[in-house]
Design a protein around this motif. Structure first.
Motif, mmCIF file in Angstrom:
data_model
loop_
_atom_site.group_PDB
_atom_site.id
_atom_site.type_symbol
_atom_site.label_atom_id
_atom_site.label_comp_id
_atom_site.label_asym_id
_atom_site.label_seq_id
_atom_site.Cartn_x
_atom_site.Cartn_y
_atom_site.Cartn_z
ATOM 1 N N VAL A 128 -38.891 16.056 -58.357
ATOM 2 C CA VAL A 128 -39.379 16.311 -56.877
ATOM 3 C C VAL A 128 -40.784 17.163 -57.016
ATOM 4 O O VAL A 128 -41.678 16.647 -56.475
ATOM 5 C CB VAL A 128 -38.256 17.227 -56.115
ATOM 6 C CG1 VAL A 128 -38.643 17.800 -55.477
ATOM 7 C CG2 VAL A 128 -37.096 15.671 -56.125
ATOM 8 N N LEU A 129 -40.505 18.138 -57.747
ATOM 9 C CA LEU A 129 -41.512 19.284 -57.658
ATOM 10 C C LEU A 129 -43.580 18.510 -58.315
ATOM 11 O O LEU A 129 -44.374 19.075 -57.961
ATOM 12 C CB LEU A 129 -41.630 20.176 -58.180
ATOM 13 C CG LEU A 129 -40.418 21.736 -57.824
ATOM 14 C CD1 LEU A 129 -40.046 22.021 -57.764
ATOM 15 C CD2 LEU A 129 -40.672 21.721 -55.977
ATOM 16 N N PHE A 130 -42.707 17.407 -59.289
ATOM 17 C CA PHE A 130 -43.985 17.153 -60.226
ATOM 18 C C PHE A 130 -44.229 15.918 -60.000
ATOM 19 O O PHE A 130 -44.663 14.931 -60.727
ATOM 20 C CB PHE A 130 -43.652 17.856 -61.442
ATOM 21 C CG PHE A 130 -44.751 17.699 -62.248
ATOM 22 C CD1 PHE A 130 -46.037 18.750 -61.894
ATOM 23 C CD2 PHE A 130 -45.565 17.588 -63.678
ATOM 24 C CE1 PHE A 130 -46.995 18.818 -62.974
ATOM 25 C CE2 PHE A 130 -45.786 17.220 -64.284
ATOM 26 C CZ PHE A 130 -47.395 18.286 -64.046
ATOM 27 N N ALA A 131 -43.844 15.433 -58.708
ATOM 28 C CA ALA A 131 -43.961 13.415 -58.751
ATOM 29 C C ALA A 131 -45.551 13.133 -58.417
ATOM 30 O O ALA A 131 -45.274 12.010 -59.456
ATOM 31 C CB ALA A 131 -43.194 13.350 -57.269
ATOM 32 N N GLY A 132 -46.557 14.284 -58.067
ATOM 33 C CA GLY A 132 -47.398 13.713 -57.663
ATOM 34 C C GLY A 132 -48.302 13.206 -59.293
ATOM 35 O O GLY A 132 -49.073 12.387 -59.109
ATOM 36 N N PRO A 133 -48.209 14.263 -59.926
ATOM 37 C CA PRO A 133 -48.880 14.524 -61.012
ATOM 38 C C PRO A 133 -48.458 13.894 -61.994
ATOM 39 O O PRO A 133 -48.995 12.338 -62.917
ATOM 40 C CB PRO A 133 -48.919 16.298 -62.038
ATOM 41 C CG PRO A 133 -48.557 16.667 -60.399
ATOM 42 C CD PRO A 133 -47.733 15.734 -59.114
ATOM 43 N N GLY B 175 -38.545 25.951 -61.897
ATOM 44 C CA GLY B 175 -40.029 25.226 -60.575
ATOM 45 C C GLY B 175 -40.714 26.178 -60.172
ATOM 46 O O GLY B 175 -41.028 26.079 -59.779
ATOM 47 N N ALA B 176 -40.454 27.770 -60.290
ATOM 48 C CA ALA B 176 -41.383 28.633 -60.034
ATOM 49 C C ALA B 176 -43.213 28.468 -61.538
ATOM 50 O O ALA B 176 -43.943 28.226 -60.735
ATOM 51 C CB ALA B 176 -41.228 29.630 -60.721
ATOM 52 N N THR C 123 -47.686 20.756 -69.565
ATOM 53 C CA THR C 123 -47.357 21.446 -68.402
ATOM 54 C C THR C 123 -45.539 20.879 -68.706
ATOM 55 O O THR C 123 -44.925 21.846 -68.152
ATOM 56 C CB THR C 123 -47.800 20.906 -66.415
ATOM 57 O OG1 THR C 123 -49.080 20.966 -66.473
ATOM 58 C CG2 THR C 123 -47.184 21.163 -65.614
ATOM 59 N N ILE C 124 -45.306 20.102 -69.161
ATOM 60 C CA ILE C 124 -44.078 19.654 -69.179
ATOM 61 C C ILE C 124 -43.868 20.885 -70.463
ATOM 62 O O ILE C 124 -42.572 21.112 -70.215
ATOM 63 C CB ILE C 124 -44.228 18.098 -69.427
ATOM 64 C CG1 ILE C 124 -44.733 16.802 -68.214
ATOM 65 C CG2 ILE C 124 -42.890 17.583 -70.031
ATOM 66 C CD1 ILE C 124 -44.266 15.922 -68.862
ATOM 67 N N LEU D 99 -48.129 25.774 -62.183
ATOM 68 C CA LEU D 99 -49.087 24.732 -63.401
ATOM 69 C C LEU D 99 -49.214 23.519 -62.376
ATOM 70 O O LEU D 99 -50.913 23.076 -62.529
ATOM 71 C CB LEU D 99 -48.232 24.601 -64.115
ATOM 72 C CG LEU D 99 -47.756 25.307 -64.866
ATOM 73 C CD1 LEU D 99 -46.893 25.780 -66.339
ATOM 74 C CD2 LEU D 99 -49.454 26.793 -65.090
ATOM 75 N N ALA D 100 -48.805 23.140 -61.493
ATOM 76 C CA ALA D 100 -48.711 21.943 -60.709
ATOM 77 C C ALA D 100 -50.827 21.351 -60.099
ATOM 78 O O ALA D 100 -51.246 20.787 -59.981
ATOM 79 C CB ALA D 100 -48.058 20.745 -60.234
ATOM 80 N N GLY D 101 -50.441 21.984 -59.503
ATOM 81 C CA GLY D 101 -51.648 22.093 -57.836
ATOM 82 C C GLY D 101 -51.497 21.061 -57.380
ATOM 83 O O GLY D 101 -50.952 20.205 -57.539
ATOM 84 N N PRO D 102 -52.276 21.078 -56.747
ATOM 85 C CA PRO D 102 -52.876 19.832 -55.877
ATOM 86 C C PRO D 102 -53.137 18.691 -56.294
ATOM 87 O O PRO D 102 -54.047 18.629 -57.398
ATOM 88 C CB PRO D 102 -54.189 20.095 -54.679
ATOM 89 C CG PRO D 102 -55.053 20.905 -55.131
ATOM 90 C CD PRO D 102 -54.016 22.086 -55.997
ATOM 91 N N LEU D 103 -52.124 17.059 -56.086
ATOM 92 C CA LEU D 103 -52.635 16.131 -56.170
ATOM 93 C C LEU D 103 -54.017 15.679 -56.353
ATOM 94 O O LEU D 103 -54.127 14.794 -57.519
ATOM 95 C CB LEU D 103 -51.515 14.929 -55.265
ATOM 96 C CG LEU D 103 -52.029 13.470 -55.169
ATOM 97 C CD1 LEU D 103 -51.643 13.605 -57.142
ATOM 98 C CD2 LEU D 103 -51.152 13.050 -54.621
#
Length: 517
Positions: A324-329, A461-462, A489-490, A467-471
């Motif tokens: 969910v939180l890292f879907a875009g990357p 989650g934090a 990141t993973i 670390l993800a940032g915008p898509l």
């Protein structure tokens, strides 16, 4: 018993991980060569139809009905009894499936219309799908025989060969994509070849166990009739998730080119942890639960379920959070290049959000259903599955009507959310019934275990959000930069998760003895 299950789950998980990694390589090649266009939509529907039969019939109904009966025969009877059961079951199964395969190939245009009615508006697309389906449909027959062989091997504690077998399909498809990147026809031929090779790959292991007798027709055999009686409700119950996915595909076929592919790629990302962890655990516990039921050991039966649920949540919760939180990357890094453009990335991300939200629901079903099938109780899961399916269908149709009425841009994500909702409903009903029957009694220590999971997942989650940032940043990066950033990141987030678990006192030995906190 818990140590043995953990080791077996590790073997299945490792082999499945290899298959999923190759599956990702395959899907990356697909995305690069075909994107999310009409040809890929046609091939995916042609592949989805036999895969629907595989999951509903081979890996679903047949495996879940055959393994308990075979395990009981092996546990309480002689080796000759087990060998005779293999002979009549394989012969009967092959005969029935040959007829089904013939009918399926002849009725390919009807099946294509049934599973992708939206293709009817494009005769060329419908004709291509029909042609491809005639090559992919026989895969159902071979993979069903493969599933029976896998059930026999699993009952003897041999999990590695059956778990490795799916790798063959990915190897064949990758080879086809390399030979002619752009030919969906060659992909269909590869599916047919993979089915033959997967079945043949199991045969030497059966021979070494002296369980490769001459198949013979045995429709009147009492044990075959018993398997069939168990299969019918299991088939209905096992088909729920697949029917939901196929309903999504059917409705998505009306949403224009690309919608079927967006759902496929999102589902593939969700299926990765589902196969590596959830399905692996469910595969391992079914023979154990069947043996414990046959030996009338309810305490051990409950402890096995308790162990499976703890291991599932330990790995499944962070996986769901990541989806969910890292879907875009994830989508941008794995698929976002070649013919798979920025719009495809965003649309697939929306679908992955929905599937990720239902990941634990899907996983719980894989763990809880064996608790019924091991006791040869098939009607209750069937009833719950039908209830969940009906709820999901109502949601899907409602979403579709709203999308067509208001021209919503990401209607396919609503279809994915409906499938996720049906999984949660099914899981909730199954869990409540196991508790009510007394088949599952939670072992001590769940409160402490849950607190550890909450703290560790908050840290995870934090870390992901930081670390993800915008898509947009991921889409603007080169492929190499995305890969390095994704891996980093993973890795850092996984480290944060397990460090918190260690700091709160969780240790590996807690999963090697039943009932540990």
């Amino acid at each position: 018993m818990s140590a043995s299950l953990l080791k077996s789950s590790g073997v299945v998980g490792a082999m499945t991980l290899l298959s999923r990694v190759l599956g990702f390589a395959r899907d990356v090649l697909f995305a690069t060569a075909f994107g999310a266009g009409a040809a890929m939509d046609a091939f995916l529907i042609a592949l989805k139809i036999p895969n629907f039969g595989r999951r509903m019939f081979a890996e679903g109904a047949f495996s879940q009905a055959f393994v308990p009966v075979f395990t009981e025969t092996r546990t309480t009877g002689s080796h000759d009894d087990a060998r005779a059961l293999v002979a009549v079951t394989m012969g009967t199964l092959a005969g029935v499936l040959s007829l089904i395969t013939l009918i399926g190939c002849l009725a390919a245009p009807l099946l294509m219309w049934l599973f992708a009615p939206g293709f009817g508006a494009d005769p060329a697309k419908h004709a291509l799908g029909t042609e491809l389906l005639r090559w992919t449909f026989p895969y159902l027959m071979f993979i069903s025989l493969t599933a029976m062989s896998a059930g026999v091997l699993n009952s003897y504690g041999q999990f590695a060969i059956p778990a490795f077998t799916p790798v063959i399909l990915n190897i064949c498809l990758i080879a086809a994509a390399f030979i002619d990147a752009g030919s969906v026809h060659l992909l269909a031929y590869a599916v047919f070849a993979a089915g033959v090779l997967q079945f043949a790959f199991q045969l030497p292991s059966l021979w070494r166990l002296r369980l490769l007798p001459r198949p013979r027709w045995g429709w009147r055999d009492a044990r075959v009739r018993r398997i069939v009686r168990l299969m019918i409700p299991v088939m209905i119950g096992s088909s729920v998730a697949q029917l939901s996915l196929l309903l999504d595909s059917a409705l998505a076929s009306f949403l224009g080119d690309g919608a079927v592919s967006w759902l496929y790629y999102a589902d593939r990302l969700m299926e990765f942890p589902l196969g590596v962890f959830s399905i692996a655990i469910g595969t391992v516990i079914l023979p154990a639960l069947s043996a414990q039921h046959a030996l009338r050991s309810p305490a051990a039966f409950s402890q096995t379920l308790d162990w499976a649920l703890r291991v599932l949540l330990l790995i499944g919760l962070p996986a769901a959070l990541g989806l969910v939180l890292f879907a875009g990357p994830l989508v941008a890094s794995l698929f976002g290049h070649g013919a798979f453009d920025e719009r495809d990335v965003r649309m697939t991300t929306y679908a992955l959000w929905a599937y990720g939200a239902g990941f634990i629901g899907f996983s719980l079903v894989k763990i809880l259903v064996p608790g019924f099938y091991a006791r040869q109780e098939t009607r209750v899961p069937m009833r719950y599955a039908i209830i969940a399916l009906c709820c999901g269908m109502v949601i899907s149709v409602t979403v579709f009507i709203c999308a067509k009425s208001f021209d919503l841009p990401a209607a396919h994500a609503g279809l994915a959310a409906a499938t996720a909702s049906s999984a949660w409903i099914n899981a909730g009903l199954l869990f409540r019934r196991l508790r009510r029957d007394g088949a599952y009694r939670p072992a001590p220590g769940w409160g402490v275990f849950a607190l550890r999971l909450v703290l560790a997942n908050l840290a995870l989650g934090a870390s992901l959000l930081a670390l993800a940032g915008p898509l947009d940043g991921w889409l603007e990066s080169s492929l190499d930069d995305r890969a390095l950033r994704l891996a980093g990141t993973i890795g850092l987030c996984a480290l944060a998760y397990f460090v918190v678990l260690a700091l709160t006192g969780l240790r590996p030995h807690h999963f090697r003895r039943a009932g540990a906190a």
